[in-house]
Design a protein around this motif. Structure first.
Motif, PDB file in Angstrom:
ATOM      1  N   PRO A  72       0.615  -1.256  -0.473  1.00 43.87           N
ATOM      2  CA  PRO A  72       0.208   0.405   0.412  1.00 43.87           C
ATOM      3  C   PRO A  72       0.713   1.433  -0.430  1.00 43.87           C
ATOM      4  CG  PRO A  72       0.191  -1.277   2.375  1.00 43.87           C
ATOM      5  CD  PRO A  72       0.734  -1.385   0.847  1.00 43.87           C
ATOM      6  N   GLU A  73       2.305   1.285   0.102  1.00 43.54           N
ATOM      7  CA  GLU A  73       2.985   2.315   0.476  1.00 43.54           C
ATOM      8  C   GLU A  73       4.388   2.188   0.295  1.00 43.54           C
ATOM      9  OE1 GLU A  73       4.853   3.420   3.679  1.00 43.54           O
ATOM     10  OE2 GLU A  73       5.227   1.072   3.676  1.00 43.54           O
ATOM     11  N   GLY A  74       5.863   3.218  -0.209  1.00 39.84           N
ATOM     12  CA  GLY A  74       6.448   2.405  -0.514  1.00 39.84           C
ATOM     13  C   GLY A  74       8.119   2.475   0.932  1.00 39.84           C
ATOM     14  N   THR A  75       7.358   2.912   1.948  1.00 37.55           N
ATOM     15  CA  THR A  75       8.228   3.479   2.875  1.00 37.55           C
ATOM     16  C   THR A  75       8.878   1.906   3.555  1.00 37.55           C
ATOM     17  OG1 THR A  75       7.700   5.184   2.724  1.00 37.55           O
ATOM     18  CG2 THR A  75       8.946   4.636   5.449  1.00 37.55           C
ATOM     19  N   ALA A  76       8.387   1.548   4.166  1.00 37.11           N
ATOM     20  CA  ALA A  76       8.361  -0.165   4.884  1.00 37.11           C
ATOM     21  C   ALA A  76       9.370  -1.010   4.457  1.00 37.11           C
ATOM     22  CB  ALA A  76       7.036  -0.759   5.107  1.00 37.11           C
ATOM     23  N   PRO A  77       8.733  -1.073   2.608  1.00 36.14           N
ATOM     24  CA  PRO A  77       9.571  -2.216   1.803  1.00 36.14           C
ATOM     25  C   PRO A  77      11.004  -1.670   2.429  1.00 36.14           C
ATOM     26  CG  PRO A  77       7.063  -2.342   1.340  1.00 36.14           C
ATOM     27  CD  PRO A  77       7.812  -0.851   2.167  1.00 36.14           C
ATOM     28  N   VAL A  78      11.104  -0.386   1.443  1.00 39.46           N
ATOM     29  CA  VAL A  78      12.020   0.258   1.675  1.00 39.46           C
ATOM     30  C   VAL A  78      13.268   0.338   2.921  1.00 39.46           C
ATOM     31  CG1 VAL A  78      13.815   2.430   1.322  1.00 39.46           C
ATOM     32  CG2 VAL A  78      11.572   1.674   0.237  1.00 39.46           C
ATOM     33  N   MET A  79      12.842   0.423   4.172  1.00 36.73           N
ATOM     34  CA  MET A  79      13.322   0.066   5.112  1.00 36.73           C
ATOM     35  C   MET A  79      13.546  -2.179   5.088  1.00 36.73           C
ATOM     36  SD  MET A  79      14.892   1.403   7.388  1.00 36.73           S
ATOM     37  CE  MET A  79      14.095   3.005   8.805  1.00 36.73           C
ATOM     38  N   ARG A  80      12.887  -2.145   5.149  1.00 38.60           N
ATOM     39  CA  ARG A  80      12.400  -3.888   5.394  1.00 38.60           C
ATOM     40  C   ARG A  80      14.115  -4.338   4.008  1.00 38.60           C
ATOM     41  NH1 ARG A  80      13.168  -6.776   1.551  1.00 38.60           N
ATOM     42  NH2 ARG A  80      11.553  -5.693   0.269  1.00 38.60           N
ATOM     43  N   SER A  81      13.941  -3.988   2.787  1.00 38.25           N
ATOM     44  CA  SER A  81      15.341  -3.642   2.245  1.00 38.25           C
ATOM     45  C   SER A  81      16.459  -3.618   3.097  1.00 38.25           C
ATOM     46  CB  SER A  81      15.568  -3.169   1.114  1.00 38.25           C
ATOM     47  OG  SER A  81      16.601  -3.614   0.198  1.00 38.25           O
ATOM     48  N   TYR A  82      16.423  -2.379   3.462  1.00 34.83           N
ATOM     49  CA  TYR A  82      17.918  -2.124   4.196  1.00 34.83           C
ATOM     50  C   TYR A  82      18.117  -2.799   5.163  1.00 34.83           C
ATOM     51  CZ  TYR A  82      19.831   1.777   7.038  1.00 34.83           C
ATOM     52  OH  TYR A  82      21.677   2.507   7.900  1.00 34.83           O
ATOM     53  N   PHE A  83      17.428  -3.432   6.138  1.00 30.18           N
ATOM     54  CA  PHE A  83      18.032  -3.796   6.943  1.00 30.18           C
ATOM     55  C   PHE A  83      18.133  -5.596   6.108  1.00 30.18           C
ATOM     56  CE2 PHE A  83      15.199  -2.006  10.479  1.00 30.18           C
ATOM     57  CZ  PHE A  83      15.936  -1.734  11.441  1.00 30.18           C
ATOM     58  N   GLN A  84      17.640  -6.195   5.388  1.00 29.06           N
ATOM     59  CA  GLN A  84      18.265  -7.145   4.747  1.00 29.06           C
ATOM     60  C   GLN A  84      19.330  -7.504   3.812  1.00 29.06           C
ATOM     61  OE1 GLN A  84      14.590  -8.672   2.484  1.00 29.06           O
ATOM     62  NE2 GLN A  84      15.447 -10.572   1.501  1.00 29.06           N
ATOM     63  N   HIS A  85      19.379  -5.919   3.465  1.00 25.71           N
ATOM     64  CA  HIS A  85      20.803  -6.001   2.922  1.00 25.71           C
ATOM     65  C   HIS A  85      21.599  -5.383   3.265  1.00 25.71           C
ATOM     66  CE1 HIS A  85      18.802  -8.296  -0.798  1.00 25.71           C
ATOM     67  NE2 HIS A  85      17.384  -7.784  -0.419  1.00 25.71           N
ATOM     68  N   GLN A  86      22.242  -4.743   4.345  1.00 19.68           N
ATOM     69  CA  GLN A  86      22.819  -3.978   4.978  1.00 19.68           C
ATOM     70  C   GLN A  86      22.537  -2.651   4.437  1.00 19.68           C
ATOM     71  OE1 GLN A  86      25.047  -7.069   5.910  1.00 19.68           O
ATOM     72  NE2 GLN A  86      24.042  -7.723   7.764  1.00 19.68           N
ATOM     73  N   LEU A  87      21.868  -2.475   3.578  1.00 14.27           N
ATOM     74  CA  LEU A  87      22.129  -1.038   2.946  1.00 14.27           C
ATOM     75  C   LEU A  87      23.137   0.275   3.278  1.00 14.27           C
ATOM     76  CD1 LEU A  87      18.934  -0.798   0.684  1.00 14.27           C
ATOM     77  CD2 LEU A  87      21.801  -1.806   0.665  1.00 14.27           C
ATOM     78  N   GLY A  88      22.831   0.199   4.650  1.00 13.54           N
ATOM     79  CA  GLY A  88      23.450   1.441   5.493  1.00 13.54           C
ATOM     80  C   GLY A  88      25.124   1.330   5.597  1.00 13.54           C
TER      81      GLY A  88
END
Ligand code: ZN
Ligand code: ZN
Length: 410
Positions: A72-88
């Protein structure tokens, strides 16, 4: 859910390309997450008591027994991806943008389709108000790029864990005495999510809102400083804004800054965003500050198409191929192929046999140049080039075709 028809693609291209260009100029990288995610991601991130999760999610059980939802929106998926792929780990803060369809099971009406498209940016990993400002500025550059004027920016703060509970209590105290006059939805929201009372569009609730306490009177020192710095930065950038003490936005994960963009031609907001420092934690990670925005592309396109924007998208096709006779038709695809490989967009209506019918198609296509290939030309190895603006025509050798066409399109 709507089809996006060929005739409308010029607008989607125009807005889509502007979004990409502006995001890249601001050094955001593109990220694409799946349309389908675990429903739990949105329940945890957006909040189970929000309209989105309560009423508007397209969620279902898969054959394997998982409960999934169309995003329904894009922010939560981006945050999920951030953790999953350690984008930070790769960049701090992480600056990404996305563009694509979102889904909400709403009562369909103009400006609220069940499948709609959002362009958004996220800056994850830094709580400095300079990034809240950066998100606002990239949006304003986007609006500027598609020549949308008279954009109105509404802005507010929602405080933090320290100061928000006090304000929530004051708000509840205010509404408790008036609870019976609230609409049904708001009576329900009173216990679960009191901020949403400020968001209600029902007339009675709007009237009551006028006397409600505002959060600015209850901010803690840190939130107060954060909000003040943000306003100073955007003022420094000559951004015109309107403080709106009742702006809360319909998602649980926002804290501190929230903002919304409006355009006079659009009954709904074009989009909005804010800071979501607690989202990462809600999703089960450590606390990572973030700020972002999502803009509704349908609404932007409607506004751009409206009177206020002086954009006339150009047609890509400038050449139309006309072939008369079986032999000419047979060799046409090969010759058109040469032009296309040289980067020329070529239109045709080869299924029509008569010259008249094909010339009609040329007129409809509003091209600059028509190429006319007949029996005689096949025999001579030539082709007729007709300038559709002046009506003048010239016969050239096929071996010089690309060069001659290029000369006329310059
Ligand atoms: Zn605070
Ligand atoms: Zn209400």
């Amino acid at each position: 859910m709507n089809d996006i028809l060929p005739k409308d693609q010029i607008w989607w291209d125009l807005v889509g390309q502007a979004g990409r260009r502006v995001a890249e100029l601001h050094n955001f990288s593109f990220i694409e997450t799946p349309l389908l995610e675990s429903a739990a991601l949105f329940e945890a991130g957006i909040g189970v008591n929000t309209d989105i999760v309560e009423k508007e999610m397209f969620s279902f059980r898969t054959k394997g027994g998982d409960t999934v939802a169309l995003r329904p929106e894009g922010t939560a998926p981006v945050m999920r991806s951030y953790f999953q792929h350690q984008l930070g780990y790769f960049s701090s803060p992480l600056k990404v943008f996305y563009s694509g369809p979102m889904f909400r099971y709403e009562r369909p009406q103009a400006g609220r389709e069940r499948q709609f498209h959002q362009w958004g940016v996220e800056i994850i990993g830094d709580g400095d108000p300079v990034y809240d400002a950066a998100v606002i500025l990239v949006c304003l550059d986007f609006f500027n790029e598609v020549k949308l004027k008279d954009i109105q920016l509404k802005i507010n703060t929602l405080g933090c864990r320290v100061c928000r509970p006090t304000y929530r209590q004051k708000l509840k105290d205010y509404y408790r005495l008036r609870k019976s006059k609230l609409c049904k939805d708001c009576q329900r929201r009173y216990d679960k999510n009191a901020f949403r009372l400020l968001d209600c569009k029902e007339e009675e609730c709007l009237k009551m809102r006028g006397g409600a306490p505002i959060i600015l009177d209850y901010l803690c020192q840190n939130c107060n400083n954060h909000f003040k710095s943000l306003l100073e930065i955007i003022e420094d950038n000559n951004v015109v804004y309107e403080p709106d003490s009742y702006l809360v936005r319909g998602l649980d994960y926002y804290n501190r800054t929230v903002f919304q963009f409006h355009h006079p031609s659009s009954p709904q907001e074009l989009g909005g965003g804010g800071r979501y420092d607690y989202l990462a934690e809600l999703l089960g990670g450590r606390m990572i500050p973030g700020v972002g925005v999502a803009l509704g592309l349908e609404r932007i396109i409607d506004a751009v198409r409206g009177r206020n924007a002086n954009i006339q998208p150009k047609l890509g096709m400038k050449i139309f191929w006309v072939a008369v006779g079986d032999q000419a038709q047979k060799s046409s695809l090969k010759l058109m192929g040469q032009l296309r490989r040289a980067g020329v967009i070529v239109g045709e209506n080869l299924g029509r046999k008569s010259l008249r019918a094909q010339l009609k198609a040329v007129n409809r296509a509003k091209v600059k140049v028509a190429l006319i290939f007949g029996q005689k030309e096949v025999f001579e190895g030539t082709i007729i080039i007709r300038d559709m603006e002046t009506g003048g025509q010239e016969t050239v050798f096929l071996k010089n075709l690309i060069e001659e066409v290029r000369k006329r399109l310059r």
